[in-house]
Design an enzyme around this catalytic site. Structure first.
Site, PDB file in Angstrom:
ATOM      1  N   ARG A 300      27.203  80.022  35.292  1.00  0.00           N
ATOM      2  CA  ARG A 300      27.496  80.233  33.888  1.00  0.00           C
ATOM      3  C   ARG A 300      27.737  79.231  33.089  1.00  0.00           C
ATOM      4  NH1 ARG A 300      30.645  85.377  34.308  1.00  0.00           N
ATOM      5  NH2 ARG A 300      29.347  86.759  35.579  1.00  0.00           N
ATOM      6  N   GLU A 302      28.763  77.864  30.500  1.00  0.00           N
ATOM      7  CA  GLU A 302      29.873  78.033  29.370  1.00  0.00           C
ATOM      8  C   GLU A 302      30.494  76.448  29.362  1.00  0.00           C
ATOM      9  OE1 GLU A 302      32.100  81.235  30.909  1.00  0.00           O
ATOM     10  OE2 GLU A 302      30.949  82.772  29.951  1.00  0.00           O
ATOM     11  N   ARG A 308      40.839  77.563  34.808  1.00  0.00           N
ATOM     12  CA  ARG A 308      40.174  78.938  35.831  1.00  0.00           C
ATOM     13  C   ARG A 308      38.745  78.951  35.646  1.00  0.00           C
ATOM     14  NH1 ARG A 308      42.445  84.557  33.273  1.00  0.00           N
ATOM     15  NH2 ARG A 308      41.205  84.180  31.052  1.00  0.00           N
ATOM     16  N   HIS A 309      38.016  78.215  34.978  1.00  0.00           N
ATOM     17  CA  HIS A 309      36.591  78.553  34.770  1.00  0.00           C
ATOM     18  C   HIS A 309      35.935  77.194  35.472  1.00  0.00           C
ATOM     19  CE1 HIS A 309      37.797  80.920  31.256  1.00  0.00           C
ATOM     20  NE2 HIS A 309      36.722  81.601  31.625  1.00  0.00           N
ATOM     21  N   GLU A 451      42.871  87.910  35.052  1.00  0.00           N
ATOM     22  CA  GLU A 451      41.776  88.426  35.518  1.00  0.00           C
ATOM     23  C   GLU A 451      40.974  87.993  36.629  1.00  0.00           C
ATOM     24  OE1 GLU A 451      37.567  89.199  34.562  1.00  0.00           O
ATOM     25  OE2 GLU A 451      38.316  88.854  32.729  1.00  0.00           O
ATOM     26  N   SER A 454      36.211  92.186  36.859  1.00  0.00           N
ATOM     27  CA  SER A 454      35.908  93.021  35.613  1.00  0.00           C
ATOM     28  C   SER A 454      34.726  94.166  36.191  1.00  0.00           C
ATOM     29  CB  SER A 454      35.469  92.267  34.334  1.00  0.00           C
ATOM     30  OG  SER A 454      35.180  93.329  33.215  1.00  0.00           O
ATOM     31  N   ARG A 502      39.095  81.803  42.251  1.00  0.00           N
ATOM     32  CA  ARG A 502      40.030  82.323  41.452  1.00  0.00           C
ATOM     33  C   ARG A 502      40.927  83.091  42.058  1.00  0.00           C
ATOM     34  NH1 ARG A 502      38.966  84.843  35.262  1.00  0.00           N
ATOM     35  NH2 ARG A 502      37.799  82.722  34.910  1.00  0.00           N
TER      36      ARG A 502
END
Length: 528
Positions: A300, A302, A308-309, A451, A454, A502
């Site tokens: 990812r 991002e 948490r990323h 979360e 998903s 996670r």
């Protein structure tokens, strides 16, 4: 006339006295030399006592097997072996010389045992001196006699025995200067303990020297438990008839339609690192595999520097065909988590205990079967404490955490499922709820209010999928291959993606995902 004989006599006496002093000095020098020779001889005799029983081994290049030498692991050492001679290969954790003794602590994974060298008829002073000079973290082969101790050794995991060393060989020598001390990196993180030593190894130092940091007992336990999550995930799904597949990580277009992808040079053009294996999971369903899962790297792009990323993480993904209702899949995933939690609780108590010694946390609690709430029920719980969330609005991270606390207080569970998310906040391929145009057949799953999955029913009809893509303003030509996957008939199906790191972070109550990634990748770190 003056008589000069008295002066001559005085000179003669002074010369004799000088010669006498010179002779005395020479005699003392000879005496010291003789004594030194005797001492040297003593040292030689002392070295000879342990000759061939200590030193640095030549580089092991697999030129000999030594199959007659059986090694025990440190965790097996206990008083039932008292009196026996054993071989152990382990790291030198600490050493302390005192007079004619040297105490050392050997470490193997998260287990430690005390060993001692005493000057005796089989252990020389030179051997003791050699052992006291070995750098910490060196790897040693030790032969020793197991001895039961009258009082437990509190500082070691093997508390009821110690090793009386008879041979000591350095297999691999560590550099003498360490960038961090294992003891410092292992200290409990208890902010409320004012009497605790205020010695902390910061995160960057740990990650810059990850090879050393990973040697701490807590880290050894974290990654054994993480391996356990993968094993339980694989075993639980395999017994349910799922097939493990392996999907490409180099793809021709962004797998989730977004811009947050890593572009890589691919021969004369460009390609991308996969954000998700979703397209390939769905293609496998269209190929009649019915139930599939995969474990692999997910990328990812991002620029997110949160707790948490990560830009690269391990995805636990699954997809499953169903007959009439996506809840069959949603509850399969929920029960999968329950099995994983039970497996960790029943089989990893020792690892959890070791981790909690450094990183204390409340035990993870869950319900069986898992709690399922609808999105609107969650909104109502939040409204009761004064937090309003719109009917078509997504939950922010702080709101998710608050809802997690409310659920824990009301239902006493750290894990729950939130079903029927607003259609407006889900991707174009999500199946709308047939009974509510603002809702969708989608769900998120949470641990400790964050979360961790998903998922949704996917649209499996190519015409409807095209319509939904256009509604979202997506250029159909960019997802043509995805839509074509459903042209030749595809069963209804649903699934989800889980971030391994996670899940482990939240199960253990840790504060940062970098603690559960062996070699983390984030916007600021691509090494080691």
């Amino acid at each position: 006339m003056v008589d000069d004989k008295p002066n001559e006599n005085a000179a003669s006496k002074a010369a004799l006295k000088k010669e006498a002093k010179k002779a005395e000095k020479a005699a003392k020098k000879a005496e010291h030399k003789q004594a030194g020779g005797e001492n040297l001889q003593n040292v030689k005799e002392e070295v000879d006592v342990s000759l061939g029983k200590y030193g640095k081994l030549p580089l092991i290049q697999s030129n000999a097997k030594n199959s007659d030498r059986k090694f025990l692991i440190v965790s097996e050492l206990n008083k039932s072996l008292s009196g026996q001679n054993v071989w152990v290969r382990a790291r030198l954790h600490t050493s302390r010389a005192r007079g004619k003794q040297c105490f050392i602590v050997l470490r193997q994974k998260e287990f430690t045992v005390q060993a001692i060298l005493n000057v005796s008829d089989v252990v020389s002073k030179s051997m003791v001196k050699f052992s006291s000079g070995i750098p910490k973290e060196s790897i040693l082969d030790i032969e020793a006699k197991v001895s039961e101790v009258p009082n437990n050794i509190a500082s070691c995991t093997q508390q009821d025995v110690e090793l009386a060393v008879t041979q000591l060989w350095v297999v691999s020598m560590s550099a003498p200067q360490l960038p961090l001390q294992i003891d410092d990196a292992s200290r409990p993180e208890k902010a409320e303990d004012e009497e605790a030593l205020n010695i902390r190894v910061n995160q960057d130092t740990r990650l810059d020297n990850r090879i050393l940091d990973l040697r701490t007992p807590a880290n050894q336990a974290i990654f054994r438990l993480e391996a356990g999550v993968c094993r339980l995930f694989r075993e639980s799904l395999t017994k349910r008839g799922f097939v493990e597949i392996h999907t490409p990580k180099i793809i021709s277009a962004a797998s989730e339609g977004g811009a947050n992808v890593f572009t890589v040079s691919y021969f004369k053009g460009n390609a991308y690192l996969a954000q998700s294996p979703q397209l390939y999971k769905q293609m496998a369903i269209a190929s009649d595999f019915e139930k599939v899962f995969t474990i692999g790297a997910v990328f990812r792009a991002e620029d997110s520097n949160t707790h948490r990323h990560l830009t690269e993480f391990t995805g636990l993904d699954l997809e499953m065909a169903f007959k009439y209702h996506y809840h069959d899949v949603m509850l399969t995933i929920g029960n999968l988590f329950t099995e994983i939690f039970k497996g960790l609780r029943d089989n990893f108590q020792r690892e959890i205990s070791i981790i909690n010694q450094q990183y204390p946390s409340e035990p993870f609690v869950f319900l069986d079967p898992p709690l399922v709430l609808e999105y609107n029920e969650g909104r109502k719980m939040l409204a009761e404490v004064g937090v309003e969330v719109g009917e078509e609005e997504d939950l922010s991270t702080p709101t998710e955490k608050l809802l997690g606390r409310l659920v824990k207080a009301k239902y006493d569970t750290d894990f729950y499922i939130l079903d029927k998310y607003p259609l407006a906040v889900r991707p174009f391929y999500t199946m709308p709820d047939p009974n509510n145009p603002k809702s969708s057949n989608s769900y998120d799953m949470f641990m400790r209010g964050e979360e961790i999955l998903s998922g949704a029913q996917r649209i499996h009809d190519p015409d409807f999928l095209t319509e939904r893509a256009k509604h979202h303003g997506i250029d159909i030509s960019t997802i043509a291959a995805y839509i074509d996957s459903f042209k030749y008939g595809c069963p209804p199906h649903a699934g989800g993606g889980i971030g391994l790191e996670r899940v482990v972070m939240l199960y253990l109550g840790l504060d940062n995902i970098r603690k559960t990634s062996m070699f983390p990748r984030d916007p600021k770190r691509v090494t080691p």
